[in-house]
Scaffold this active site. Structure first.
Site, PDB file in Angstrom:
ATOM      1  N   GLY A 118      14.771  53.878  74.130  1.00  0.00           N
ATOM      2  CA  GLY A 118      14.129  52.697  73.574  1.00  0.00           C
ATOM      3  C   GLY A 118      15.046  51.968  72.609  1.00  0.00           C
ATOM      4  O   GLY A 118      16.270  52.109  72.667  1.00  0.00           O
ATOM      5  N   LEU A 121      15.675  48.846  72.670  1.00  0.00           N
ATOM      6  CA  LEU A 121      16.531  48.259  73.711  1.00  0.00           C
ATOM      7  C   LEU A 121      17.343  47.079  73.198  1.00  0.00           C
ATOM      8  O   LEU A 121      16.884  46.274  72.390  1.00  0.00           O
ATOM      9  CB  LEU A 121      15.662  47.802  74.884  1.00  0.00           C
ATOM     10  CG  LEU A 121      14.827  48.891  75.562  1.00  0.00           C
ATOM     11  CD1 LEU A 121      14.135  48.319  76.794  1.00  0.00           C
ATOM     12  CD2 LEU A 121      15.661  50.115  75.937  1.00  0.00           C
ATOM     13  N   HIS A 122      18.560  46.977  73.726  1.00  0.00           N
ATOM     14  CA  HIS A 122      19.432  45.831  73.458  1.00  0.00           C
ATOM     15  C   HIS A 122      20.030  45.390  74.797  1.00  0.00           C
ATOM     16  O   HIS A 122      19.697  45.962  75.854  1.00  0.00           O
ATOM     17  CB  HIS A 122      20.494  46.197  72.425  1.00  0.00           C
ATOM     18  CG  HIS A 122      21.242  47.463  72.734  1.00  0.00           C
ATOM     19  ND1 HIS A 122      22.072  47.586  73.822  1.00  0.00           N
ATOM     20  CD2 HIS A 122      21.247  48.680  72.122  1.00  0.00           C
ATOM     21  CE1 HIS A 122      22.586  48.796  73.864  1.00  0.00           C
ATOM     22  NE2 HIS A 122      22.095  49.495  72.842  1.00  0.00           N
ATOM     23  N   GLY A 149      22.747  45.930  76.182  1.00  0.00           N
ATOM     24  CA  GLY A 149      23.398  46.986  76.954  1.00  0.00           C
ATOM     25  C   GLY A 149      22.400  47.648  77.902  1.00  0.00           C
ATOM     26  O   GLY A 149      22.663  47.802  79.099  1.00  0.00           O
ATOM     27  N   HIS A 150      21.230  48.009  77.369  1.00  0.00           N
ATOM     28  CA  HIS A 150      20.198  48.610  78.227  1.00  0.00           C
ATOM     29  C   HIS A 150      19.740  47.609  79.295  1.00  0.00           C
ATOM     30  O   HIS A 150      19.515  47.976  80.445  1.00  0.00           O
ATOM     31  CB  HIS A 150      18.962  48.995  77.407  1.00  0.00           C
ATOM     32  CG  HIS A 150      19.213  49.989  76.312  1.00  0.00           C
ATOM     33  ND1 HIS A 150      19.142  49.662  74.971  1.00  0.00           N
ATOM     34  CD2 HIS A 150      19.524  51.303  76.366  1.00  0.00           C
ATOM     35  CE1 HIS A 150      19.384  50.745  74.249  1.00  0.00           C
ATOM     36  NE2 HIS A 150      19.632  51.744  75.054  1.00  0.00           N
ATOM     37  N   GLN A 190      17.883  66.635  71.844  1.00  0.00           N
ATOM     38  CA  GLN A 190      19.303  66.286  71.760  1.00  0.00           C
ATOM     39  C   GLN A 190      19.737  65.963  70.326  1.00  0.00           C
ATOM     40  O   GLN A 190      20.875  65.574  70.095  1.00  0.00           O
ATOM     41  CB  GLN A 190      19.654  65.165  72.727  1.00  0.00           C
ATOM     42  CG  GLN A 190      19.053  63.810  72.413  1.00  0.00           C
ATOM     43  CD  GLN A 190      19.265  62.828  73.553  1.00  0.00           C
ATOM     44  OE1 GLN A 190      18.608  62.893  74.580  1.00  0.00           O
ATOM     45  NE2 GLN A 190      20.202  61.896  73.375  1.00  0.00           N
ATOM     46  N   ARG A 211      21.993  52.259  67.143  1.00  0.00           N
ATOM     47  CA  ARG A 211      22.300  52.736  65.789  1.00  0.00           C
ATOM     48  C   ARG A 211      23.010  51.671  64.942  1.00  0.00           C
ATOM     49  O   ARG A 211      23.145  51.861  63.732  1.00  0.00           O
ATOM     50  CB  ARG A 211      23.144  54.008  65.847  1.00  0.00           C
ATOM     51  CG  ARG A 211      22.360  55.209  66.380  1.00  0.00           C
ATOM     52  CD  ARG A 211      23.113  56.513  66.216  1.00  0.00           C
ATOM     53  NE  ARG A 211      22.254  57.672  66.435  1.00  0.00           N
ATOM     54  CZ  ARG A 211      22.178  58.356  67.581  1.00  0.00           C
ATOM     55  NH1 ARG A 211      22.921  58.013  68.615  1.00  0.00           N
ATOM     56  NH2 ARG A 211      21.365  59.398  67.677  1.00  0.00           N
TER      57      ARG A 211
HETATM   58  O1  PAF Z   1      21.791  57.667  76.191  1.00  0.00           O
HETATM   59  C1  PAF Z   1      20.627  57.891  75.791  1.00  0.00           C
HETATM   60  O2  PAF Z   1      19.921  56.999  75.323  1.00  0.00           O
HETATM   61  C2  PAF Z   1      20.060  59.299  75.895  1.00  0.00           C
HETATM   62  O3  PAF Z   1      21.028  60.251  75.641  1.00  0.00           O
HETATM   63  C3  PAF Z   1      19.361  59.557  77.256  1.00  0.00           C
HETATM   64  C4  PAF Z   1      20.332  59.516  78.414  1.00  0.00           C
HETATM   65  C5  PAF Z   1      18.239  58.554  77.474  1.00  0.00           C
HETATM   66  C6  PAF Z   1      18.720  60.962  77.242  1.00  0.00           C
HETATM   67  O4  PAF Z   1      17.782  61.080  76.234  1.00  0.00           O
END
Ligand code: PAF
Length: 295
Positions: A45, A47-48, A50-51, A75, A201
């Site tokens: 989420g 989102l920018h 890039g996404h 993670q 970030r």
């Molecule tokens: O790149 C990310 O945003 C995360 O590492 C991913 C691939 C969605 C896994 O949580």
């Protein structure tokens, strides 16, 4: 909650929000049974562009686009930014409605990791260096959630940004070693007009730090110029990069790395195609960036 999510209106209003793991799989099964090619864009989420570039590629190449929007707890190590990671689901839905994504899959952590969950995907080699050294549990969390997302979404193709270059190599290795029937596509880094790689970030940076953060891209550009100019000694290139990064008063280098594009193993002398990777802390914010230099 954005209007695009009213159940039953998914034919008219996209994207359709799915929060339930079983429902997502059921829908994906039905789509596959209809012969649809499913493109997955895994995201956390916030989102920018890039996404969105990934989602647009998925839209162009697939029949159905699923964007997962899940801040994956496994993670993040204790003390990292899991709690403060931006969560902007409504804004994400609005952006995705503009590019015609079909589904947003935003599960609860307790549905992804119910009581008793006890599995971990561990990839060796490529996941051990660089980010793996600084964040030893990170790639186990990434590989585990990505495999779950592939399985839940029945994805034919999954789209990842080059910005997380090592992540893409780890995911590709998982797919190769475990015969996962999902094709991985890596798409170029999207940068701000001044060169800063887009990242969720970046919003942690103060305005002064935001200016300082430009040294990452500048150092990578210098590395590319040196390599293209014939420099082969990695240490000479690191020294030039360091000189640029140290212009930023709050910058602290975690690593500078010139490596093989697939294994990421370090190269003392540049030979053939290479990838140059960087992790730098600007104040309290840790940023990564990279550049592929093909010759
Ligand atoms: O790149 C990310 O945003 C995360 O590492 C991913 C691939 C969605 C896994 O949580």
């Amino acid at each position: 909650m954005a209007e695009a999510n009213v159940a039953g209106n998914e034919e008219e209003l996209k994207p359709y929000l799915v929060v339930d793991v079983k429902e997502m799989s059921k829908r994906a099964d039905a789509l596959r049974a209809q012969g649809k090619r499913i493109g997955l864009v895994p995201t956390m989420g916030a989102l920018h562009l890039g996404h969105l570039s990934l989602a647009i590629a998925a839209k162009n190449e697939c029949d159905v686009v699923i964007v997962s929007d899940f801040v994956n707890p496994t993670q993040f190590a204790p003390g990292e930014d899991y709690d403060k990671y931006p969560r902007t689901l409504d804004a994400d839905l609005t952006l995705l409605s503009q590019i015609g994504a079909d589904y947003v899959f935003a599960p609860k952590p307790s549905d992804m990791y119910p009581d008793g969950f006890d599995a971990k995907v561990h990839i060796g080699g490529v996941s051990q260096l660089l980010e793996g050294e600084f964040r030893p549990t990170h790639f186990d969390g990434v590989a585990t959630v990505v495999l779950k997302l592939f399985n839940i979404s029945r994805a034919n193709v999954a789209y990842f940004g080059q910005k997380d270059y090592q992540q893409v190599q780890v995911v590709q290795k998982m797919v190769d070693d475990l015969n996962v029937p999902t094709t991985i596509e890596m798409l170029p880094i999207i940068r701000e007009p001044d060169g800063l790689a887009m990242s969720s970030r970046n919003q942690y940076l103060s305005s002064e730090e935001r200016k300082e953060a430009l040294v990452l891209n500048e150092a990578l550009a210098e590395a590319e110029t040196l390599i293209r100019g014939g420099e082969r000694d990695a240490n000479v290139i690191y020294a030039a990069m360091r000189a640029i990064i140290e212009r930023a008063p709050s910058a602290k280098i975690d690593y500078m790395h010139i490596g093989d594009p697939k294994s990421l193993l370090p190269l003392e002398r540049v030979a053939g195609n290479v990838v140059v990777l960087l992790a730098v802390r600007i104040g309290a914010t840790r940023l990564i960036d990279n550049r592929i230099v093909e010759r």
